[in-house]
Scaffold this motif. Sequence first.
Motif, short mmCIF file in Angstrom:
data_model
loop_
_atom_site.label_atom_id
_atom_site.label_comp_id
_atom_site.label_asym_id
_atom_site.label_seq_id
_atom_site.Cartn_x
_atom_site.Cartn_y
_atom_site.Cartn_z
N LEU A 1 5.47 10.03 -0.24
CA LEU A 1 4.59 8.93 0.15
C LEU A 1 5.39 7.79 0.76
CD1 LEU A 1 2.28 8.92 -3.00
CD2 LEU A 1 1.90 10.05 -0.81
N VAL B 1 1.49 0.68 9.45
CA VAL B 1 1.42 2.14 9.46
C VAL B 1 1.93 2.69 10.79
CG1 VAL B 1 -0.22 4.06 9.62
CG2 VAL B 1 -0.41 2.42 7.74
N ALA C 1 0.85 -1.19 0.00
CA ALA C 1 0.00 0.00 0.00
C ALA C 1 0.88 1.23 0.00
CB ALA C 1 -0.92 0.01 1.21
N LEU D 1 -6.98 8.64 7.04
CA LEU D 1 -6.06 7.51 7.00
C LEU D 1 -6.78 6.20 7.31
CD1 LEU D 1 -3.26 6.29 6.75
CD2 LEU D 1 -2.84 6.87 9.15
N GLU E 1 -8.62 5.09 4.30
CA GLU E 1 -7.74 4.53 3.28
C GLU E 1 -7.29 3.12 3.64
OE1 GLU E 1 -4.73 7.49 3.09
OE2 GLU E 1 -5.85 8.79 1.72
N ILE E 2 -7.00 2.89 4.93
CA ILE E 2 -6.62 1.55 5.36
C ILE E 2 -7.77 0.57 5.14
CG2 ILE E 2 -6.05 0.17 7.40
CD1 ILE E 2 -4.43 2.58 8.42
N CYS F 1 -3.07 5.42 -2.56
CA CYS F 1 -4.02 6.43 -2.11
C CYS F 1 -4.11 7.56 -3.14
CB CYS F 1 -3.60 6.98 -0.75
SG CYS F 1 -2.05 7.92 -0.79
N TYR G 1 -2.33 -1.16 -3.31
CA TYR G 1 -3.27 -0.06 -3.19
C TYR G 1 -2.48 1.24 -3.18
CZ TYR G 1 -6.35 3.35 -0.92
OH TYR G 1 -7.07 4.47 -0.63
N LEU H 1 0.79 5.09 0.94
CA LEU H 1 0.00 6.00 1.76
C LEU H 1 0.80 7.25 2.09
CD1 LEU H 1 -1.39 3.36 4.29
CD2 LEU H 1 -2.65 4.37 2.37
N ASN H 2 0.11 8.32 2.41
CA ASN H 2 0.74 9.55 2.85
C ASN H 2 0.66 9.62 4.38
OD1 ASN H 2 1.68 12.10 3.35
ND2 ASN H 2 0.22 13.16 2.02
N ALA I 1 -7.97 -0.06 1.45
CA ALA I 1 -6.88 -0.93 1.03
C ALA I 1 -7.17 -2.39 1.38
CB ALA I 1 -5.57 -0.48 1.67
N THR J 1 -3.85 11.41 -3.72
CA THR J 1 -3.17 12.46 -2.98
C THR J 1 -2.61 13.52 -3.91
OG1 THR J 1 -1.35 12.92 -1.42
CG2 THR J 1 -0.98 11.18 -3.02
#
Length: 258
Positions: free
Chosen positions: A139, A245, A15, A112, A115-116, A132, A130, A17-18, A119, A134
């Motif tokens: 990232l 995360v 994944a 967040l 998004e999790i 996100c 996955y 993610l930011n 995902a 953004t």
Amino acid sequence: MTDFSLRLPSTRFRAVLNLGEKRAASIALPPRFSKPELFADWDDDEATSAIYVAFDDGQLHLECRGSDVAYHFHRGEDEASDTSPWPAADTAVLVEWGTTLALGFHELMPDLMDEIEEAGAWHDAGYSIYVCETEPAQLDLLEVEVEGELLTLPWLGAGHVDNEHIDGDNHPIALLWTPGTDEPDQPIAEAWLDPTTEHPVTRALPGVDWDAVGLPADEVQSWLEGIYLNHHVIPDAQSALLAAVLERMAGVDGVDAS
């Protein structure tokens, strides 16, 4: 007894993610705290987030509302306490790190968590990565192993069943049953985790009409054991990604935060 050889293969899932600045990762923890077990939760109704940090010899729980962070400690199964299980100097660093992590996590809520969850749905749909949505940003790429679930049969008794968490030690759940199509509401069995073996223990509840349930008590207990393992022990993609995360934001996953 559950057959552990009957399980789906484990999978790798990635994944992007930011995760923002990851300020907690810049705080060096004392060696005794090098391998925390991390969990987080978000209460949408109360707009509060919680971070749970567990070690073999104690726990730190933090709750964040806006810019305010409250915390307390636990020693084993003891009640919440303001007294730390660890020396004062180590505790001071741990609390600074935990507070910084809690604030950083809270700043990303609820996007967040959404998004999790998304995902996790992508993984369950068979996708391996996955990404996100953004604006341009630095990232983070996270990769997790999702353990394969045990193969369990669907409910073969009469009526319908569901399960829910109940009060008690060692994460107990109740198996709820209904003879018709209504929401299950009659407890017929319970399961919890043996802290020594880390394996589920089950018991059938007294006064149940097992003929009406359509399965004998021992078969219900065996079925519940598999359900407990799949849904309360084996981390799904969403749980595995949330842990990754938190470890990345906390700086305990071995990846340089810079």
